[in-house]
Design a protein around this motif. Structure first.
Motif, short mmCIF file in Angstrom:
data_model
loop_
_atom_site.label_atom_id
_atom_site.label_comp_id
_atom_site.label_asym_id
_atom_site.label_seq_id
_atom_site.Cartn_x
_atom_site.Cartn_y
_atom_site.Cartn_z
N HIS A 22 0.80 -1.22 0.00
CA HIS A 22 0.00 0.00 0.00
C HIS A 22 0.84 1.28 0.00
CE1 HIS A 22 -3.37 -2.61 0.71
NE2 HIS A 22 -2.82 -3.08 1.80
N THR A 23 2.15 1.16 -0.21
CA THR A 23 3.00 2.35 -0.13
C THR A 23 3.90 2.48 -1.36
OG1 THR A 23 4.55 1.07 1.23
CG2 THR A 23 2.99 2.49 2.39
N PRO A 24 3.33 2.42 -2.57
CA PRO A 24 4.18 2.65 -3.75
C PRO A 24 4.65 4.11 -3.77
CG PRO A 24 1.88 2.71 -4.40
CD PRO A 24 1.90 2.31 -2.93
N ILE A 25 5.73 4.38 -4.49
CA ILE A 25 6.19 5.77 -4.58
C ILE A 25 5.25 6.58 -5.46
CG2 ILE A 25 8.61 5.29 -4.09
CD1 ILE A 25 9.13 5.44 -7.13
N SER A 26 4.50 5.91 -6.34
CA SER A 26 3.46 6.53 -7.16
C SER A 26 2.62 5.39 -7.72
CB SER A 26 4.07 7.36 -8.30
OG SER A 26 4.74 6.52 -9.22
N PRO A 27 1.42 5.67 -8.25
CA PRO A 27 0.57 4.56 -8.71
C PRO A 27 1.22 3.69 -9.77
CG PRO A 27 -0.73 6.55 -8.47
CD PRO A 27 0.71 6.96 -8.27
N ALA A 40 11.55 1.87 3.99
CA ALA A 40 11.48 1.50 5.40
C ALA A 40 12.06 0.12 5.64
CB ALA A 40 10.03 1.55 5.88
N ALA A 41 12.60 -0.08 6.82
CA ALA A 41 13.12 -1.38 7.21
C ALA A 41 12.06 -2.45 6.98
CB ALA A 41 13.53 -1.37 8.69
N ARG A 42 12.47 -3.59 6.44
CA ARG A 42 11.64 -4.78 6.24
C ARG A 42 10.67 -4.66 5.08
NH1 ARG A 42 12.02 -7.41 11.49
NH2 ARG A 42 10.56 -8.98 10.77
N GLN A 43 10.72 -3.55 4.31
CA GLN A 43 9.73 -3.33 3.26
C GLN A 43 10.37 -3.42 1.87
OE1 GLN A 43 6.44 -2.89 4.36
NE2 GLN A 43 7.53 -3.43 6.24
N GLY A 44 9.49 -3.43 0.85
CA GLY A 44 9.93 -3.45 -0.54
C GLY A 44 9.29 -2.33 -1.32
N VAL A 45 9.91 -1.97 -2.45
CA VAL A 45 9.38 -0.90 -3.28
C VAL A 45 9.78 -1.16 -4.74
CG1 VAL A 45 11.41 0.63 -3.08
CG2 VAL A 45 9.15 1.63 -3.47
N ALA A 151 5.44 -5.29 -3.66
CA ALA A 151 5.86 -4.02 -4.28
C ALA A 151 5.39 -3.96 -5.73
CB ALA A 151 7.37 -3.86 -4.18
N LEU A 152 5.46 -5.09 -6.43
CA LEU A 152 4.97 -5.11 -7.81
C LEU A 152 3.44 -4.95 -7.83
CD1 LEU A 152 7.15 -7.90 -9.47
CD2 LEU A 152 7.21 -5.45 -9.95
N ALA A 153 2.75 -5.67 -6.95
CA ALA A 153 1.29 -5.55 -6.89
C ALA A 153 0.87 -4.10 -6.61
CB ALA A 153 0.72 -6.49 -5.83
N ALA A 154 1.67 -3.40 -5.83
CA ALA A 154 1.34 -2.01 -5.46
C ALA A 154 1.32 -1.09 -6.68
CB ALA A 154 2.36 -1.49 -4.44
N ILE A 155 2.03 -1.47 -7.76
CA ILE A 155 1.99 -0.66 -8.99
C ILE A 155 1.28 -1.41 -10.12
CG2 ILE A 155 4.06 0.63 -8.37
CD1 ILE A 155 5.56 -1.06 -10.55
N GLY A 156 0.52 -2.46 -9.76
CA GLY A 156 -0.30 -3.15 -10.75
C GLY A 156 0.45 -4.12 -11.64
#
Ligand SMILES: [Zn+2]
Length: 234
Positions: A22-27, A40-45, A151-156
């Motif tokens: 739920h935290t992509p850098i943009s849609p 953030a620690a433990r997260q992906g983007v 992280a991939l799902a967060a940008i579709g």
């Protein structure tokens, strides 16, 4: 479809959810050029780069490993492949100036600069839930494989597989007998690497949440990373 049935289960399915979803850098994953982002620690983007753009990946504390993937933006079935990179370079760890190729042997990134001592890993698979199970963790544990999927799902976008990552700053030396060590990084606070996209690409970074084995420092505390995308230069 019953995704809980192992028979139908795709490797694209995540085993659990964390804020990476739920935290992509943009849609669409496009960055603001020149802006410094914190992972953030433990997260992906996921970050979408256009050909020629450069990603600077920063290790603010020096002790944090980043699992890094790169996929062709046109089709994620083509991706940076560590086994192909090792064959092309005839060594196990890329150095500044080295091209990083895909599973179709096309250059997707170039490692431009590396301010750290250059100790990275290309041998070890991304951590995943079964890995933490094998280490005795009984409950859900954040993991780099899920961070990639989320992280991939967060940008579709999604990938059917979890390729072997470029484990930036991970210190897994191989001795003369072929034994692999699990040691803290030797990178220093503020170290960074820069990578140039040689094609339009989707990069995914995971701040590895490994806190059982000391790959993220002797204190086994995962910490944040930072990154910045710079424009293409002529
Ligand atoms: Zn990991």
């Amino acid at each position: 479809m019953d995704w809980t049935n192992p028979h139908y289960r795709s490797n694209a399915q995540f085993d659990g959810i964390n804020p990476s979803l739920h935290t992509p850098i943009s849609p669409d994953g496009r960055p603001v050029i020149g802006e410094r982002y914190t992972l953030a620690a433990r997260q992906g983007v996921a970050v979408v780069l256009r050909q020629g753009e450069r990603l600077q990946l920063i290790n603010p504390h020096g002790s944090q490993v980043c699992d890094l993937w790169a996929f062709c933006a046109d089709g994620l079935h083509e991706f940076m492949s560590m086994e192909h990179v090792r064959a092309q370079l005839s060594r196990t760890v890329p150095r500044a100036g080295d091209p990083l190729c895909t599973n179709r042997r096309r250059p997707i990134l170039t490692l431009l600069d590396d301010s750290s001592p250059g100790v990275h890993d290309t041998l070890i698979a991304a951590c995943d839930l079964p890995r933490y199970r094998s280490l005795g963790v009984p409950h859900y544990h954040d993991n780099c494989s899920d961070n990639l999927r989320l992280a991939l799902a967060a940008i579709g976008r999604h990938t059917q597989e979890v390729p072997a990552p470029f484990n930036v700053w991970m210190n897994n030396p191989v001795d003369g007998d072929g034994n692999i060590g699990w040691l803290p990084p030797v990178s220093q606070p503020g170290d960074s690497i820069s990578l140039r996209a040689e094609m339009d690409a989707v990069l995914v970074m995971s701040a590895c949440p490994q806190d059982v084995v000391p790959v993220n420092g002797a204190d086994c505390v995962p910490r944040e990373l930072a990154f910045c995308v710079h424009m293409a230069t002529a």
